[in-house]
Design a protein around this motif. Sequence first.
Motif, PDB file in Angstrom:
ATOM      1  N   ALA A  36      -6.687  37.991 -32.157  1.00 45.32           N
ATOM      2  CA  ALA A  36      -6.859  37.368 -30.840  1.00 45.32           C
ATOM      3  C   ALA A  36      -7.767  38.265 -30.007  1.00 45.32           C
ATOM      4  O   ALA A  36      -7.390  38.735 -28.953  1.00 45.32           O
ATOM      5  N   GLU A  37      -8.968  38.463 -30.510  1.00 48.37           N
ATOM      6  CA  GLU A  37      -9.903  39.363 -29.848  1.00 48.37           C
ATOM      7  C   GLU A  37     -10.144  38.990 -28.392  1.00 48.37           C
ATOM      8  O   GLU A  37     -10.317  39.862 -27.538  1.00 48.37           O
ATOM      9  N   CYS A  44     -12.427  33.098 -29.184  1.00 49.12           N
ATOM     10  CA  CYS A  44     -12.691  33.660 -30.518  1.00 49.12           C
ATOM     11  C   CYS A  44     -12.184  32.786 -31.665  1.00 49.12           C
ATOM     12  O   CYS A  44     -12.721  32.843 -32.763  1.00 49.12           O
ATOM     13  N   GLY A  45     -11.156  32.031 -31.468  1.00 51.03           N
ATOM     14  CA  GLY A  45     -10.605  31.185 -32.525  1.00 51.03           C
ATOM     15  C   GLY A  45      -9.834  31.939 -33.586  1.00 51.03           C
ATOM     16  O   GLY A  45      -9.456  31.373 -34.609  1.00 51.03           O
ATOM     17  N   GLU A  46      -9.559  33.226 -33.364  1.00 49.96           N
ATOM     18  CA  GLU A  46      -8.865  34.043 -34.365  1.00 49.96           C
ATOM     19  C   GLU A  46      -7.366  33.782 -34.436  1.00 49.96           C
ATOM     20  O   GLU A  46      -6.723  34.206 -35.389  1.00 49.96           O
ATOM     21  N   CYS A  47      -6.825  33.117 -33.470  1.00 50.34           N
ATOM     22  CA  CYS A  47      -5.371  32.930 -33.424  1.00 50.34           C
ATOM     23  C   CYS A  47      -4.946  31.584 -34.014  1.00 50.34           C
ATOM     24  O   CYS A  47      -3.859  31.097 -33.726  1.00 50.34           O
ATOM     25  N   ARG A  48      -5.799  31.038 -34.888  1.00 49.42           N
ATOM     26  CA  ARG A  48      -5.474  29.754 -35.503  1.00 49.42           C
ATOM     27  C   ARG A  48      -4.169  29.848 -36.299  1.00 49.42           C
ATOM     28  O   ARG A  48      -3.900  30.834 -36.964  1.00 49.42           O
ATOM     29  N   VAL A  49      -3.396  28.778 -36.209  1.00 52.45           N
ATOM     30  CA  VAL A  49      -2.165  28.647 -36.991  1.00 52.45           C
ATOM     31  C   VAL A  49      -2.122  27.237 -37.580  1.00 52.45           C
ATOM     32  O   VAL A  49      -2.708  26.308 -37.024  1.00 52.45           O
ATOM     33  N   LEU A  81      -5.002  26.393 -32.063  1.00 53.76           N
ATOM     34  CA  LEU A  81      -5.114  27.753 -31.530  1.00 53.76           C
ATOM     35  C   LEU A  81      -3.782  28.093 -30.887  1.00 53.76           C
ATOM     36  O   LEU A  81      -3.351  27.418 -29.941  1.00 53.76           O
ATOM     37  N   SER A  82      -3.154  29.150 -31.375  1.00 53.68           N
ATOM     38  CA  SER A  82      -1.828  29.492 -30.849  1.00 53.68           C
ATOM     39  C   SER A  82      -1.896  29.943 -29.393  1.00 53.68           C
ATOM     40  O   SER A  82      -0.896  29.873 -28.680  1.00 53.68           O
ATOM     41  N   CYS A  83      -3.077  30.357 -28.930  1.00 56.08           N
ATOM     42  CA  CYS A  83      -3.206  30.756 -27.524  1.00 56.08           C
ATOM     43  C   CYS A  83      -3.149  29.550 -26.589  1.00 56.08           C
ATOM     44  O   CYS A  83      -2.960  29.713 -25.379  1.00 56.08           O
ATOM     45  N   GLN A  84      -3.296  28.366 -27.128  1.00 55.91           N
ATOM     46  CA  GLN A  84      -3.293  27.161 -26.293  1.00 55.91           C
ATOM     47  C   GLN A  84      -1.952  26.430 -26.341  1.00 55.91           C
ATOM     48  O   GLN A  84      -1.790  25.388 -25.714  1.00 55.91           O
TER      49      GLN A  84
END
Length: 102
Positions: A36-37, A44-49, A81-84
Motif C-alpha cells: 500500500a505504497e 498504487c493499486g498494491e492493496c488488491r484483494v 482495492l482493500s483501501c476502498q
Amino acid sequence: MKIVVADRDGVSHELDAVEGWRVMEIVRAHGVKLGAECGGSSVCGECRVRVAPEWQSKLHEPRNEELDRLDEHLAGDDERLSCQLIFSEELNGLTLSLPDAA
C-alpha cells in the motif's frame, strides 16, 4: 467482528476487525503483508484483494477511480482495492485472499 484473509502462501488468518476502518488498515494492523505504497489513496493499486464469491454482492460498487486502478493492474472481476472497502458490521466474516504477487 472478523475478517478472514488467506495470504500469498495460502495461510488463512482470522483477524479482529474494527467498524469504520479500511480493510487495508485491518489487514496491515495484524501483520499480514499487503502492499500500500500510496497509503490508501487508491493510487498504487498494491492493496488488491480477491473477494470470496459469497461476499461480492455485499460490497458497495467500486468508484471510477478504483475501477481505473484495477484495470491498470489487469485485476480479475473478483478483485477490489482493500483501501476502498470500509469495514462495517454487515461485513463481519468477510473472506478475502491476496492475489499472487505480480
